[in-house]
Design an enzyme around this catalytic site. Sequence first.
Site, mmCIF file in Angstrom:
data_model
loop_
_atom_site.group_PDB
_atom_site.id
_atom_site.type_symbol
_atom_site.label_atom_id
_atom_site.label_comp_id
_atom_site.label_asym_id
_atom_site.label_seq_id
_atom_site.Cartn_x
_atom_site.Cartn_y
_atom_site.Cartn_z
ATOM 1 N N GLY A 50 0.636 -1.256 0.100
ATOM 2 C CA GLY A 50 0.008 0.150 -0.117
ATOM 3 C C GLY A 50 0.925 1.290 -0.002
ATOM 4 N N GLN A 55 2.664 10.027 1.198
ATOM 5 C CA GLN A 55 4.140 9.381 1.174
ATOM 6 C C GLN A 55 4.889 9.704 0.005
ATOM 7 O OE1 GLN A 55 2.268 5.264 2.216
ATOM 8 N NE2 GLN A 55 4.348 5.039 3.209
ATOM 9 N N CYS A 110 6.237 0.065 7.102
ATOM 10 C CA CYS A 110 5.884 1.364 6.301
ATOM 11 C C CYS A 110 6.909 1.783 5.646
ATOM 12 C CB CYS A 110 5.368 2.195 7.289
ATOM 13 S SG CYS A 110 4.877 3.782 6.537
ATOM 14 N N LEU A 111 6.550 1.925 4.270
ATOM 15 C CA LEU A 111 7.538 2.516 3.189
ATOM 16 C C LEU A 111 8.255 3.766 3.661
ATOM 17 C CD1 LEU A 111 6.113 1.333 -0.011
ATOM 18 C CD2 LEU A 111 7.645 0.090 1.225
ATOM 19 N N HIS A 152 -4.440 1.172 7.621
ATOM 20 C CA HIS A 152 -3.037 1.757 7.660
ATOM 21 C C HIS A 152 -2.819 3.129 6.890
ATOM 22 C CE1 HIS A 152 1.683 1.035 7.690
ATOM 23 N NE2 HIS A 152 1.428 2.155 6.858
ATOM 24 N N GLU A 153 -3.421 2.666 5.710
ATOM 25 C CA GLU A 153 -3.381 3.715 4.645
ATOM 26 C C GLU A 153 -3.868 5.064 4.945
ATOM 27 O OE1 GLU A 153 -0.756 3.551 2.943
ATOM 28 O OE2 GLU A 153 -0.630 1.326 3.023
ATOM 29 N N HIS A 156 -2.262 7.208 7.109
ATOM 30 C CA HIS A 156 -1.383 8.402 6.446
ATOM 31 C C HIS A 156 -2.427 9.459 6.071
ATOM 32 C CE1 HIS A 156 2.163 6.386 6.259
ATOM 33 N NE2 HIS A 156 1.661 5.207 5.771
HETATM 34 ZN ZN ZN Z 1 2.765 3.452 6.086
#
Ligand code: ZN
Length: 186
Positions: A50, A55, A110-111, A152-153, A156
Amino acid sequence: MAVDPSSLAIVLYPADVLRRRAEKVPAVTDHVRQVAITMISLMQEAEGIGLAAPQVGLPWRMFVAHVPESPEDERSVGSDPPTATPAPVVYINPVLSLPEGIVEPYDEGCLSLPNISGEVLRPPRITISATDLEGRPFTSRGAGLLARCWQHEIDHLDGVLILDRMSQLSRLRARRAIRELERSAT
Ligand code: ZN
């Protein structure tokens, strides 16, 4: 809102944009479509499941997800509600509703937080309503990793990171990696 999609890259904690509440996407234009397609490529290159617009530095309420079937987990194959997506999906102005079930712990990464993971509690089933790339509204119900990915997204989009949700023990274990990220940003 104009930004060159080819200039987009994944931004890391502690970038300010990751802490802002993102704004609704007013219309699904060609520009929004190009950004979404670029986000899918960036997510795939980074081997993530995701990626949210903040991000890549954009305070937009939009994310992309591609949650693969887990071949080891028999429950995920054809489960109802689904726990995976057959292809990448774009969610514009997403809203969650109807969380169900007892919250479960899972080690999330998380990226935007490389080398950091931590145990986060989330309800195992939830419904998402969003707009697709053609501007059409849709609603899906998800379970397992898919339901977790959505939550999670959307965190963000509200400026919330796993750092805010992870267990105290996980935060303690990640302390050094967090400090290194903070230091490399200054
Ligand atoms: Zn993340």
